[in-house]
Structure formats: C-alpha cells, structure tokens
Motif scaffolding. Structure first.
Motif, PDB file in Angstrom:
ATOM      1  N   SER A  32      -4.482 -62.385   8.173  1.00  0.00           N
ATOM      2  CA  SER A  32      -5.260 -62.608   7.124  1.00  0.00           C
ATOM      3  C   SER A  32      -6.246 -61.722   6.890  1.00  0.00           C
ATOM      4  N   TYR A  33      -5.721 -60.686   6.011  1.00  0.00           N
ATOM      5  CA  TYR A  33      -6.861 -59.632   5.620  1.00  0.00           C
ATOM      6  C   TYR A  33      -7.970 -60.017   4.767  1.00  0.00           C
ATOM      7  N   LYS A  34      -9.060 -59.333   5.099  1.00  0.00           N
ATOM      8  CA  LYS A  34     -10.121 -59.469   4.210  1.00  0.00           C
ATOM      9  C   LYS A  34     -10.367 -57.999   3.689  1.00  0.00           C
ATOM     10  N   LEU A  35     -10.575 -57.558   2.331  1.00  0.00           N
ATOM     11  CA  LEU A  35     -10.787 -56.262   1.760  1.00  0.00           C
ATOM     12  C   LEU A  35     -12.239 -56.462   1.133  1.00  0.00           C
ATOM     13  N   ASP A  36     -13.027 -55.765   1.722  1.00  0.00           N
ATOM     14  CA  ASP A  36     -14.326 -55.526   0.896  1.00  0.00           C
ATOM     15  C   ASP A  36     -14.315 -54.093   0.039  1.00  0.00           C
ATOM     16  N   VAL A  37     -14.430 -54.466  -1.403  1.00  0.00           N
ATOM     17  CA  VAL A  37     -14.443 -53.076  -2.320  1.00  0.00           C
ATOM     18  C   VAL A  37     -15.965 -52.805  -2.544  1.00  0.00           C
ATOM     19  N   THR A  38     -16.440 -51.563  -2.503  1.00  0.00           N
ATOM     20  CA  THR A  38     -17.680 -51.442  -2.766  1.00  0.00           C
ATOM     21  C   THR A  38     -17.432 -49.983  -3.954  1.00  0.00           C
ATOM     22  N   VAL A  39     -18.132 -50.309  -5.132  1.00  0.00           N
ATOM     23  CA  VAL A  39     -18.281 -49.339  -6.062  1.00  0.00           C
ATOM     24  C   VAL A  39     -19.864 -48.948  -6.356  1.00  0.00           C
ATOM     25  N   ILE A  40     -19.846 -47.690  -6.678  1.00  0.00           N
ATOM     26  CA  ILE A  40     -21.209 -47.218  -7.041  1.00  0.00           C
ATOM     27  C   ILE A  40     -21.301 -46.656  -8.322  1.00  0.00           C
ATOM     28  N   GLY A  41     -22.509 -47.027  -9.344  1.00  0.00           N
ATOM     29  CA  GLY A  41     -22.749 -46.380 -10.400  1.00  0.00           C
ATOM     30  C   GLY A  41     -24.257 -46.981 -10.730  1.00  0.00           C
ATOM     31  N   SER A  42     -24.380 -46.711 -11.942  1.00  0.00           N
ATOM     32  CA  SER A  42     -25.653 -47.142 -12.665  1.00  0.00           C
ATOM     33  C   SER A  42     -25.647 -48.254 -13.403  1.00  0.00           C
ATOM     34  N   PRO A  43     -26.555 -49.255 -13.566  1.00  0.00           N
ATOM     35  CA  PRO A  43     -26.335 -50.567 -14.521  1.00  0.00           C
ATOM     36  C   PRO A  43     -26.429 -49.960 -15.998  1.00  0.00           C
ATOM     37  N   ILE A  44     -25.674 -50.597 -16.698  1.00  0.00           N
ATOM     38  CA  ILE A  44     -25.545 -50.407 -18.041  1.00  0.00           C
ATOM     39  C   ILE A  44     -27.160 -50.482 -18.674  1.00  0.00           C
ATOM     40  N   SER A  45     -27.541 -49.470 -19.326  1.00  0.00           N
ATOM     41  CA  SER A  45     -29.003 -49.753 -19.688  1.00  0.00           C
ATOM     42  C   SER A  45     -28.950 -49.811 -21.245  1.00  0.00           C
TER      43      SER A  45
END
Length: 149
Positions: A32-45
C-alpha cells in the motif's frame, strides 16, 4: 515574491517481485504505497488570475500525478521486463490481470526515479519538482530530491 513548497499525498496498491533477490521480496507480493509529491515555485501574484495566491492548484497537481502514476500503477503488478518474470507477466496478462513491464528492478528506489521523470515532464514551466517520498511500508521509504539529481 516568496518561494513556497507544497505537497500532495497519493495512495495506491501495487504488486511486484524482485527477480534474483535473495530475500522474501523475490516472491510476488504487494504494498500500500504512499507517494508524497512536493513542488516548488512562487505563488501567482496576478490578482486577476483565478489561481491568484497559488503555487499550483492542488487539483492540477492531482491530475498530473493520477494520470502518470496512480491510475497506471494502482492494482497493477510490476515486473522487470528483462528477466524471466516476463513469462509470468504474460500469463497473468493473458488471464486479465493488469501487468506493467518496466526496464528496471521494481524497487522503491527505481520506481521513484521513474515517477520523478514522468511528473517533471508534465509540470508547468514555472513549477519545479522539489522532492518525492515513496513509502512502501509503515517504516520503509525512498526519497528523491531534485537538488541531488
């Protein structure tokens, strides 16, 4: 504008077998896999943008990961196509089972490399994949960081 990391977690069930391995995992079994996906960027301004204040809409990230990983691997059995397991895979597929043949040993380590490649190709140019965590059991997981690659 600040740089922000956001994470979404996904769950899926997948079977596999490790050909040539000297332990129990040489047998067909599942996780029973758990996959955490983390992305990085700037919030839309841009305040006129409907996604104002978001790095990426969680539903957009979910769509990418579901299409590339979850919908493909969930309730499938994964085998290395460069081993005699290909014969077992063919028999299972002929009996209607969902089988995936990959060109690597289907360990958490190798699966996470594959997942990173697939997810990175689908992200908008302004968003980068920061990390992945693939949890195989309650106490065992593999991690991938863009900074290491």
């Amino acid at each position: 504008m600040s740089t922000i990391r956001i994470t979404k977690q996904f769950n899926f069930e997948t079977g596999h077998a490790l050909y040539g391995y000297d332990g129990k995992c040489r047998n067909v079994h599942g996780h029973s896999y758990k996959l955490d996906v983390t992305v990085i960027g700037s919030p839309i301004s841009d305040s006129s943008n409907v996604k104002y204040g978001m790095v990426i809409d969680f539903s957009d990230l979910k769509k990418i990961v579901k299409e590339e990983i979850v919908d493909v691997f969930d309730h499938a059995t994964v085998f290395n196509k460069n081993t005699p397991h290909v014969e077992l895979a063919k028999e299972l597929a002929d009996r209607g089972h969902h089988v995936i043949l990959v060109d690597y040993q289907p360990t958490s380590e190798m699966m996470i490399i594959d997942f990173a490649s697939k997810i990175k190709k689908r992200l908008p140019k302004s968003i980068n994949l920061f990390s992945l965590k693939l949890q195989e059991t309650e106490t065992s997981f593999a991690q991938w960081f863009a900074s290491d690659n």
